[in-house]
Scaffold this active site. Sequence first.
Site, PDB file in Angstrom:
ATOM      1  N   GLY A  16       0.829  -1.217   0.000  1.00  0.00           N
ATOM      2  CA  GLY A  16       0.000   0.000   0.000  1.00  0.00           C
ATOM      3  C   GLY A  16       0.853   1.252   0.000  1.00  0.00           C
ATOM      4  N   GLY A  19      -0.340   4.952  -0.904  1.00  0.00           N
ATOM      5  CA  GLY A  19      -1.420   5.581  -0.151  1.00  0.00           C
ATOM      6  C   GLY A  19      -0.942   6.772   0.662  1.00  0.00           C
ATOM      7  CD  GLN A  20      -3.634  10.601   4.804  1.00  0.00           C
ATOM      8  OE1 GLN A  20      -4.451   9.757   5.161  1.00  0.00           O
ATOM      9  NE2 GLN A  20      -3.580  11.812   5.324  1.00  0.00           N
ATOM     10  CG  ASP A  42      -0.389   0.776  -3.866  1.00  0.00           C
ATOM     11  OD1 ASP A  42      -1.475   0.352  -4.303  1.00  0.00           O
ATOM     12  OD2 ASP A  42      -0.315   1.590  -2.929  1.00  0.00           O
ATOM     13  CE1 TYR A 150      -9.390   0.779   8.271  1.00  0.00           C
ATOM     14  CE2 TYR A 150     -10.279   2.141  10.024  1.00  0.00           C
ATOM     15  CZ  TYR A 150      -9.221   1.757   9.230  1.00  0.00           C
ATOM     16  OH  TYR A 150      -8.005   2.368   9.393  1.00  0.00           O
ATOM     17  CE  LYS A 154      -6.862  -0.920  10.072  1.00  0.00           C
ATOM     18  NZ  LYS A 154      -5.609  -1.271   9.398  1.00  0.00           N
TER      19      LYS A 154
END
Length: 332
Positions: A16, A19-20, A42, A150, A154
């Site tokens: 990833g 991503g941010q 990614d 989500y 987690k």
Amino acid sequence: MEHDKKQLSPVILVTGARGQIGTELVAALRNVYGREQVIATDLHDAMATPDLEGPYHQLNVLDKDELENLIATYGVTQIYHLAATLSAKGEEAPLKAWHLNMQSLLNILEAAKDHKLDKVFWPSSIAVFGPSTARKISPQNALLDPQTVYGISKEAGEQWCAYYREHYGVDVRSLRYPGLISYSAPAGGGTTDYAVAIFHEALQNGSYECYLNPDTALPMMYMDDAVRATLQLMNAPVEALKERGAYNIGALSFTPAQLAAELKNHLPDFTISYNTDKRQSIANSWPAGVEDAEARRDWNWRPEYDLVTMTADMLGHLTPVYKNNSNTAAVS
Ligand SMILES: NC(=O)c1ccc[n+]([C@@H]2O[C@H](COP(=O)([O-])OP(=O)(O)OC[C@H]3O[C@@H](n4cnc5c(N)ncnc54)[C@H](O)[C@@H]3O)[C@@H](O)[C@H]2O)c1
């Protein structure tokens, strides 16, 4: 001897990476360990990532064979597993989000066990908290009752990490990131995305319509602090880490109205309006702040940015970008 060599020059795979968080974490890791030591991966093909300096591979984290292949090819010793679907996006396709978030983590943990990796980093989130948590500030050991797929992923992920640590000796470390604010990459579909979007809209249009109520206080953090926390946790001696699950880390807690007021100190004509959507109910289930005494005690966590310094730094980076854009538009 071999182990010492690995410690000195880890080979780090980041999932990833576009991503941010990945955008900034990859740069920070390359800064510390060297460009060639960090393999960014990614979903995007390599041609779409010309700005990533250093090794890059297209990798779907659900493809376990390709993951194993990259680990073997590069002699990977650490993984930072960032690929996931975030809170708001996850609610649009819950089973897809569950599959990506859980199966990818299990692929990474299995690979870490089988390839005897030195360390794994996997981020949890404040989304593990729910209505039973004290709304004001959530302690490390709060009852976890997440309200989103989500958050459920987690919470389950934290348990799986603890399982692999206890049963197989995998050194997997985790933080419950709050909402992250950064200028390099857009936010990726979370409930706290407004705190990034507001800067872009303020500079581009002078106004912002916020999807949360003005008084919705949430835990937040500037990306510099998040990256520093991540590196600090990963470099802490394993004996110091006493938490079974992921560490709470606190930095900022503010409402949209407070952020707007701080922005107005720099951009006096800025206006904000409010039009709530489904993300409001997710935000209502989260605490306004987190208690992070354990992170401070075990690995000396201390945030550096507050609302004032974060806002000034964001504007310092983004203002020239929008000035240049409008100059280019004027010329073309
Ligand atoms: N940004 C936040 O505020 C925040 C807060 C708490 C926790 N986190 C966690 O941090 C991690 C990274 O978050 P982010 O904000 O950078 O997310 P993001 O959405 O910005 O980036 C996620 C990246 O994962 C990639 N990706 C998606 N599916 C993939 C797949 N199947 N294989 C490979 N890559 C895939 C996407 O292309 C994207 O580049 C996530 O685990 C997230 O839950 C983020």
